[in-house]
Structures are given as structure tokens and as C-alpha cells.
Design an enzyme around this catalytic site. Structure first.
Site, PDB file in Angstrom:
ATOM      1  N   HIS A  49       0.855  -1.190   0.000  1.00  0.00           N
ATOM      2  CA  HIS A  49       0.000   0.000   0.000  1.00  0.00           C
ATOM      3  C   HIS A  49       0.891   1.240   0.000  1.00  0.00           C
ATOM      4  O   HIS A  49       2.043   1.181   0.456  1.00  0.00           O
ATOM      5  CB  HIS A  49      -0.899   0.017   1.227  1.00  0.00           C
ATOM      6  CG  HIS A  49      -1.960  -1.027   1.208  1.00  0.00           C
ATOM      7  ND1 HIS A  49      -3.033  -1.005   2.072  1.00  0.00           N
ATOM      8  CD2 HIS A  49      -2.137  -2.132   0.433  1.00  0.00           C
ATOM      9  CE1 HIS A  49      -3.814  -2.038   1.834  1.00  0.00           C
ATOM     10  NE2 HIS A  49      -3.294  -2.745   0.845  1.00  0.00           N
ATOM     11  N   GLU A  67       1.070   3.807   1.869  1.00  0.00           N
ATOM     12  CA  GLU A  67       1.606   4.175   3.182  1.00  0.00           C
ATOM     13  C   GLU A  67       2.808   3.321   3.560  1.00  0.00           C
ATOM     14  O   GLU A  67       3.815   3.807   4.063  1.00  0.00           O
ATOM     15  CB  GLU A  67       0.540   4.020   4.276  1.00  0.00           C
ATOM     16  CG  GLU A  67      -0.714   4.833   4.071  1.00  0.00           C
ATOM     17  CD  GLU A  67      -1.818   4.079   3.328  1.00  0.00           C
ATOM     18  OE1 GLU A  67      -1.534   3.421   2.296  1.00  0.00           O
ATOM     19  OE2 GLU A  67      -2.971   4.150   3.774  1.00  0.00           O
ATOM     20  N   CYS A 108      -2.297  -0.734   7.531  1.00  0.00           N
ATOM     21  CA  CYS A 108      -1.451   0.462   7.500  1.00  0.00           C
ATOM     22  C   CYS A 108      -1.506   1.212   8.823  1.00  0.00           C
ATOM     23  O   CYS A 108      -0.487   1.731   9.288  1.00  0.00           O
ATOM     24  CB  CYS A 108      -1.864   1.360   6.345  1.00  0.00           C
ATOM     25  SG  CYS A 108      -1.494   0.622   4.728  1.00  0.00           S
TER      26      CYS A 108
END
Length: 149
Positions: free
Chosen positions: A52, A54, A85
Site C-alpha cells: 500500500h 503508506e 497500515c
């Protein structure tokens, strides 16, 4: 660098992700006002469910600081982080999270789950939301509308 400039940098990352066929989410990590990590969704390109935006940005920031703890850092992201995350944000000891728009299907920072700032946890994250929310929400809507066609 202001948070608005950082969010604009995250939006650029999100646009690059969309251009690569990924869900358009972008993130940057700031330390002492400078970007030390940036990321965009890479789950498809990397065949990695953890890639992801992040996580990618925090990995780069950790390499920059040579420390898995990102004390004093801010994470600026175009979409509310998911539970995975949010957990990584806690483990990294991110001081502040700024996100543009909520994720009503998978948000881990208040929309679906509240992973951050649980009273039993020993780390607190300052959370701000809403900066460039309309632009980031529209980017996601446009992406998924085009994908459904």
C-alpha cells in the site's frame, strides 16, 4: 514544506499509481518539514498485498533514517489508511497522520475500525483529515467508475 504541499505530492503519487493501473492512493512521509519517503499503491505491480502507498512510503523513510522507528515523522496520504497500515503507523511511531478522504469500506482510522489511539495502546497519533478531500475522493470515484466499464 506545508501539509498542503505534502498532500499535493501525495496526489502526484496517487496519479502515478492510477497511470499504472493501481488504485490511486499516494503517500509521503515528512521529517523536519522535508519529504523523506514517498509511495503509491504497488500491490498489482509488485504482487504484494502489503504494498500500500503508506507502507511503501514508510519503508523508504525508514531506510532514509536508518531506523524502523519514524519518531517525529508525519504521514500524509490521500485516503484513510486501512487497518494494516494503521497498525504499521503505530509500530513506526508516526507522530501525525494527515489524510484527505475517508474510506467507508476499509478505513482503519475511524470509518470502519479505530486502530489508532486505542486507550490500551502506548502510542498516540495526532490525526487530521479533510485536506484536498474532494479532489482525492473524485480521483478514486473516477478510477473505479472507469474500471467498472
Amino acid at each position: 514544506m506545508t501539509n498542503l504541499e505534502a498532500m499535493q505530492a501525495a496526489v502526484e503519487q496517487a496519479n502515478a499509481a492510477a497511470g499504472s493501473g493501481e488504485v490511486p492512493v499516494g503517500a509521503v512521509v515528512l521529517f523536519e518539514g522535508a519529504i523523506i519517503g514517498s509511495g503509491q499503491n504497488r500491490v498489482i505491480r509488485d504482487n504484494d498485498p502489503t504494498a500500500h502507498a503508506e507502507i511503501v512510503a514508510m519503508r523508504e523513510a525508514a531506510r532514509h533514517l536508518r531506523n524502523y522507528r519514524l519518531n517525529g515523522c508525519e504521514l500524509v496520504v490521500t485516503l484513510e489508511p486501512c487497518a494494516m497500515c494503521a497498525g504499521a503507523i503505530l509500530h513506526a511511531r508516526i507522530a501525525r497522520l494527515v489524510f484527505a478522504t475517508r474510506d467507508p469500506k476499509a478505513g482503519g482510522c475511524g470509518s470502519v475500525l479505530e486502530v489508532l489511539n486505542h486507550p490500551q495502546l502506548n502510542h498516540r497519533v495526532e490525526v487530521s483529515e479533510g485536506m484536498l478531500a474532494q479532489e482525492c475522493s473524485q480521483m478514486l470515484s473516477d478510477f473505479f467508475r472507469a474500471r467498472r466499464r
